[in-house]
Enzyme design. Structure first.
Site, PDB file in Angstrom:
ATOM      1  N   SER A 279       0.844  -1.200   0.000  1.00 35.28           N
ATOM      2  CA  SER A 279       0.000   0.000   0.000  1.00 35.28           C
ATOM      3  C   SER A 279       0.875   1.244   0.000  1.00 35.28           C
ATOM      4  CB  SER A 279      -0.893   0.014   1.245  1.00 35.28           C
ATOM      5  OG  SER A 279      -1.445   1.312   1.390  1.00 35.28           O
TER       6      SER A 279
ATOM      7  N   HIS B  15      -1.217  -1.380  -4.212  1.00 37.69           N
ATOM      8  CA  HIS B  15      -2.478  -1.050  -3.537  1.00 37.69           C
ATOM      9  C   HIS B  15      -2.592   0.464  -3.384  1.00 37.69           C
ATOM     10  CE1 HIS B  15      -5.918  -2.128  -0.959  1.00 37.69           C
ATOM     11  NE2 HIS B  15      -5.537  -1.148  -0.160  1.00 37.69           N
TER      12      HIS B  15
ATOM     13  N   ASP C 278      -4.857   3.463  -2.016  1.00 35.56           N
ATOM     14  CA  ASP C 278      -5.931   3.788  -1.084  1.00 35.56           C
ATOM     15  C   ASP C 278      -6.499   5.177  -1.356  1.00 35.56           C
ATOM     16  OD1 ASP C 278      -6.105   1.532   0.766  1.00 35.56           O
ATOM     17  OD2 ASP C 278      -4.052   2.060   1.340  1.00 35.56           O
TER      18      ASP C 278
ATOM     19  N   MET D 295      -9.137   7.923  -0.391  1.00 36.30           N
ATOM     20  CA  MET D 295      -9.996   8.317   0.741  1.00 36.30           C
ATOM     21  C   MET D 295     -10.520   9.731   0.514  1.00 36.30           C
ATOM     22  SD  MET D 295      -7.771   6.986   3.980  1.00 36.30           S
ATOM     23  CE  MET D 295      -6.784   5.499   3.920  1.00 36.30           C
TER      24      MET D 295
ATOM     25  N   HIS E 240      -8.336   0.711  -3.991  1.00 32.77           N
ATOM     26  CA  HIS E 240      -9.246   0.521  -2.861  1.00 32.77           C
ATOM     27  C   HIS E 240      -9.962   1.844  -2.595  1.00 32.77           C
ATOM     28  CE1 HIS E 240      -9.520  -0.377   1.773  1.00 32.77           C
ATOM     29  NE2 HIS E 240     -10.709  -0.336   1.200  1.00 32.77           N
TER      30      HIS E 240
ATOM     31  N   MET F  38     -12.164   4.110  -0.657  1.00 29.20           N
ATOM     32  CA  MET F  38     -12.830   4.377   0.619  1.00 29.20           C
ATOM     33  C   MET F  38     -13.517   5.726   0.462  1.00 29.20           C
ATOM     34  SD  MET F  38      -9.785   2.971   3.031  1.00 29.20           S
ATOM     35  CE  MET F  38      -8.632   3.056   1.670  1.00 29.20           C
TER      36      MET F  38
ATOM     37  N   MET G 242     -11.555  -6.113   5.566  1.00 28.93           N
ATOM     38  CA  MET G 242     -10.698  -5.175   6.307  1.00 28.93           C
ATOM     39  C   MET G 242     -10.343  -5.765   7.657  1.00 28.93           C
ATOM     40  SD  MET G 242     -10.065  -2.570   4.383  1.00 28.93           S
ATOM     41  CE  MET G 242      -9.168  -1.623   5.617  1.00 28.93           C
TER      42      MET G 242
ATOM     43  N   GLY H  48      -9.120   3.830   7.034  1.00 33.40           N
ATOM     44  CA  GLY H  48      -8.856   5.261   7.212  1.00 33.40           C
ATOM     45  C   GLY H  48      -7.397   5.598   7.419  1.00 33.40           C
TER      46      GLY H  48
ATOM     47  N   ASP I 174      -6.461  -6.444   4.581  1.00 32.47           N
ATOM     48  CA  ASP I 174      -5.862  -5.115   4.533  1.00 32.47           C
ATOM     49  C   ASP I 174      -5.924  -4.482   5.916  1.00 32.47           C
ATOM     50  OD1 ASP I 174      -5.005  -2.568   3.875  1.00 32.47           O
ATOM     51  OD2 ASP I 174      -6.742  -2.076   2.619  1.00 32.47           O
TER      52      ASP I 174
ATOM     53  N   SER J  18       2.905  -0.393   6.094  1.00 29.14           N
ATOM     54  CA  SER J  18       4.058  -0.210   6.985  1.00 29.14           C
ATOM     55  C   SER J  18       5.048  -1.368   6.896  1.00 29.14           C
ATOM     56  CB  SER J  18       3.598  -0.111   8.438  1.00 29.14           C
ATOM     57  OG  SER J  18       2.332   0.477   8.523  1.00 29.14           O
TER      58      SER J  18
HETATM   59  C1  DX5 Z   1      -6.302   1.545   5.632  1.00 31.19           C
HETATM   60  C2  DX5 Z   1      -5.866   1.217   4.228  1.00 31.19           C
HETATM   61  C3  DX5 Z   1      -4.731   0.283   4.177  1.00 31.19           C
HETATM   62  C4  DX5 Z   1      -3.460   0.776   4.830  1.00 31.19           C
HETATM   63  C5  DX5 Z   1      -2.735  -0.415   5.400  1.00 31.19           C
HETATM   64  O1  DX5 Z   1      -7.559   2.088   5.634  1.00 31.19           O
HETATM   65  O2  DX5 Z   1      -6.918   0.619   3.500  1.00 31.19           O
HETATM   66  O3  DX5 Z   1      -4.468  -0.156   2.848  1.00 31.19           O
HETATM   67  O4  DX5 Z   1      -2.611   1.443   3.939  1.00 31.19           O
HETATM   68  O5  DX5 Z   1      -1.633   0.010   6.122  1.00 31.19           O
HETATM   69  P1  DX5 Z   1      -0.843  -0.943   7.114  1.00 31.19           P
HETATM   70  O6  DX5 Z   1      -0.369  -2.138   6.327  1.00 31.19           O
HETATM   71  O7  DX5 Z   1       0.256  -0.081   7.603  1.00 31.19           O
HETATM   72  O8  DX5 Z   1      -1.805  -1.357   8.203  1.00 31.19           O
HETATM   73 ZN    ZN Z   2      -6.432  -0.349   1.556  1.00 29.52          ZN
END
Ligand code: DX5
Ligand code: ZN
Length: 221
Positions: free
Chosen positions: A7, A32, A34, A36, A65, A67, A136, A141, A174, A197
């Site tokens: 991600s 990936h 994200d 938002m 993804h 959100m 999830m 978020g 995720d 991370s």
């Molecule tokens: C959170 C995202 C994830 C996030 C995961 O809402 O959808 O994709 O980046 O991050 P880590 O792997 O650090 O939990």
């Molecule tokens: Zn995600």
């Protein structure tokens, strides 16, 4: 088949193109992304123009993804930006069936995501059309949160239903996926692993990806 999807939320945004290319070199399967909107989740990241700007930097499959509150309105934009798989949330305000059909009509693969408190059965009516279900393992978020083991029961339920129907739908997890949690998710039945991370925070991203893949593979056997 096991897939690792780093991600970019945990990457250096000032060098997003280079970071994306680096993930390809490090052996990732997907990238990936994200998205938002500050409405569906209390955080804002980036949208289609940013995704478009990195499309030429890597051949990785773009695993988008969403959100966002009204995904149906923006499906075409993400397709045009270069998305390969578009996953949206069952809890968003767009009609789920119509949104799946729109994604497929655009020529993308479709995924539905469910938050930790949403039942697995919510996706059953659409399962035959989906390439992927995203369970999830944190509240969506933010990156860097802790994995919620209580979501594993839903993965088992989904895997059973996918097998019962003879489908080859992927189950993605995720949130909080790392060397300590990946085996739990894999043995529950997940096969696509998002890691922010754990990959971008690692000293060596190649080793991190390889380790996640090996641990997942062993847990699935
Ligand atoms: C959170 C995202 C994830 C996030 C995961 O809402 O959808 O994709 O980046 O991050 P880590 O792997 O650090 O939990
Ligand atoms: Zn995600």
């Amino acid at each position: 088949m096991i897939k690792i999807s780093p991600s970019v939320l945990a990457s250096d945004f000032s060098a997003l193109g280079a970071e994306s290319a680096r993930m390809e070199k490090c052996g990732a399967d997907y990238l990936h992304l994200d998205v938002m909107d500050g409405r569906f989740v209390p955080n804002i990241t980036f949208g289609a123009p940013v995704i478009k700007s990195i499309r030429s930097k890597t051949d990785l499959i773009f695993d988008v993804h969403l959100m966002i509150d009204e995904p149906l309105k923006y499906i075409e934009d993400f397709k045009k930006a270069g998305a390969d798989i578009i996953t949206f949330h069952a809890e968003s305000s767009s009609p789920v069936g119509e949104t799946v059909n729109k994604i497929l009509a655009c020529g993308c693969k479709a995924g539905i995501s469910i938050k930790p408190n949403t039942a697995a059965e919510v996706v059953f009516p659409y399962l035959d059309k989906l390439s992927m279900v995203l369970v999830m393992t944190v509240e969506p978020g933010f990156g860097g949160q802790s994995f919620m083991p209580e979501t594993m029961e839903k993965i088992k339920t989904l895997r059973r239903e996918i097998e019962r129907r003879g489908l080859d739908t992927d189950i993605q997890v995720d949130g909080g996926i790392n060397e300590k949690t990946v085996e739990t998710a894999a043995s529950a039945g997940a096969n696509v692993f998002v890691a922010g991370s754990a990959v971008f925070g690692a000293e060596d991203a190649s080793t991190a990806i390889e380790t996640l893949r090996r641990l997942a593979q062993n847990a699935m056997n």
